[in-house]
Write a protein that holds these residues in place. Structure first.
Motif, PDB file in Angstrom:
ATOM      1  N   VAL A  27       0.841  -1.205   0.000  1.00 51.52           N
ATOM      2  CA  VAL A  27       0.000   0.000   0.000  1.00 51.52           C
ATOM      3  C   VAL A  27       0.872   1.249   0.000  1.00 51.52           C
ATOM      4  O   VAL A  27       0.583   2.221  -0.715  1.00 51.52           O
ATOM      5  CB  VAL A  27      -0.947  -0.010   1.207  1.00 51.52           C
ATOM      6  N   THR A  31       0.798   3.992  -2.855  1.00 54.61           N
ATOM      7  CA  THR A  31       0.396   5.335  -2.433  1.00 54.61           C
ATOM      8  C   THR A  31       1.432   6.367  -2.836  1.00 54.61           C
ATOM      9  O   THR A  31       1.087   7.481  -3.269  1.00 54.61           O
ATOM     10  CB  THR A  31       0.192   5.377  -0.901  1.00 54.61           C
ATOM     11  N   HIS A  35       0.520   9.508  -5.030  1.00 57.60           N
ATOM     12  CA  HIS A  35       0.740  10.840  -4.468  1.00 57.60           C
ATOM     13  C   HIS A  35       1.635  11.684  -5.373  1.00 57.60           C
ATOM     14  O   HIS A  35       1.429  12.897  -5.505  1.00 57.60           O
ATOM     15  CB  HIS A  35       1.363  10.723  -3.077  1.00 57.60           C
ATOM     16  N   LEU A 105      -6.031   1.007  -0.121  1.00 56.75           N
ATOM     17  CA  LEU A 105      -5.209   1.926  -0.913  1.00 56.75           C
ATOM     18  C   LEU A 105      -5.884   3.299  -1.030  1.00 56.75           C
ATOM     19  O   LEU A 105      -5.214   4.334  -0.906  1.00 56.75           O
ATOM     20  CB  LEU A 105      -4.963   1.336  -2.303  1.00 56.75           C
ATOM     21  N   SER A 108      -5.465   5.124   2.227  1.00 56.46           N
ATOM     22  CA  SER A 108      -4.097   5.617   2.375  1.00 56.46           C
ATOM     23  C   SER A 108      -3.853   6.843   1.495  1.00 56.46           C
ATOM     24  O   SER A 108      -3.250   7.834   1.928  1.00 56.46           O
ATOM     25  CB  SER A 108      -3.118   4.499   2.000  1.00 56.46           C
ATOM     26  N   PHE A 109      -4.356   6.797   0.285  1.00 56.56           N
ATOM     27  CA  PHE A 109      -4.178   7.900  -0.660  1.00 56.56           C
ATOM     28  C   PHE A 109      -4.879   9.167  -0.182  1.00 56.56           C
ATOM     29  O   PHE A 109      -4.296  10.251  -0.161  1.00 56.56           O
ATOM     30  CB  PHE A 109      -4.713   7.474  -2.029  1.00 56.56           C
ATOM     31  N   SER A 169      -0.123   8.441   5.888  1.00 53.83           N
ATOM     32  CA  SER A 169      -0.818   7.266   5.368  1.00 53.83           C
ATOM     33  C   SER A 169      -0.499   6.013   6.182  1.00 53.83           C
ATOM     34  O   SER A 169      -1.368   5.160   6.400  1.00 53.83           O
ATOM     35  CB  SER A 169      -0.433   7.040   3.901  1.00 53.83           C
TER      36      SER A 169
END
Length: 230
Positions: A27, A31, A35, A105, A108-109, A169
């Motif tokens: 992840v 990420t 990002h 995911l 986290s993003f 994250s």
């Protein structure tokens, strides 16, 4: 501390912990890529002067920074759930977001997005007018100006934003609980494993995982110091 270090081999040998570490690494890597792309695209868009919809986009990017994570997660659950507008549409293509890797995911993003985009936006706003005008007088087009003139001047802000976004994250719990569901052996990240250990009274396990996550966070902080961001 010594007891925690002594317990580390046994904790790391657990299947659920190994899965959590592997999932968190996957992840985090995904990420970081997302990002990077979002920081360049959204940072550049928001750095431009007033255009229709700019205020709405700016608010959406900033919202995870000020909105409670659990409420953000619930809003995303309504959006990506099976009966949600996006979730129902994606399910038609065989893609399930809730209680899956993709849900973790997205959580986290979203959690780290404002910490990545806003520094790049601020850096571009500070540098774009003067440098862009100089580049245009030399016959450069907009694409060349962005990648050859502006981007090299904001790479420090970009790198610092990526590190901050990754750190945020990695510690995400609220949004992930809503979208990932904390399914053992499937969507349990290291942060959720710490939450599970504390909830179950296994403080030794929580201490080991917190030590690992804390050590990585200190490594990120050291990276920020090297970048001169703090």
């Amino acid at each position: 501390m010594l007891d925690t270090l002594n317990a580390m081999p046994a904790v790391l040998a657990e299947a659920d912990v190994r899965h959590a570490l592997a999932l968190t690494a996957r992840v985090a890597a995904a990420t970081l890529v997302l990002h990077l792309l979002a920081a360049l695209a959204l940072g550049a868009a928001l750095a431009r002067p007033a255009w229709p919809g700019r205020g709405v986009l700016d608010a959406l990017v900033t919202l995870p920074l000020v909105f409670p994570p659990i409420a953000t997660g619930f809003a995303l659950l309504l959006l990506f759930g099976r009966r949600g507008p996006l979730g129902g549409w994606l399910e038609g293509f065989g893609v399930e977001i809730i209680f899956s890797f993709w849900g973790v995911l997205i959580a986290s993003f979203i959690a780290g997005l404002p910490l990545v985009v806003k520094p790049v936006q601020a850096a571009l706003e500070a540098a774009s007018a003067r440098l862009s005008e100089a580049a245009r007088t030399l016959g450069k087009n907009e694409l060349q100006i962005f990648f050859r003139v502006l981007l090299p001047n904001v790479r420090g802000a970009l790198a610092a934003g990526l590190v901050l976004g990754l750190g945020r994250s990695l510690g995400e719990v609220g949004i992930t609980l809503m979208l990932g569901g904390n399914v053992m052996g499937r969507t349990n990240t290291v942060s959720l494993e710490i939450y599970n250990a504390v909830s179950g009274g296994d403080f030794q396990r929580a201490a080991v995982l917190s030590l690992l996550l804390g050590a990585f966070t200190l490594l990120l902080f050291w990276g920020l110091r090297r970048l001169g961001a703090v």
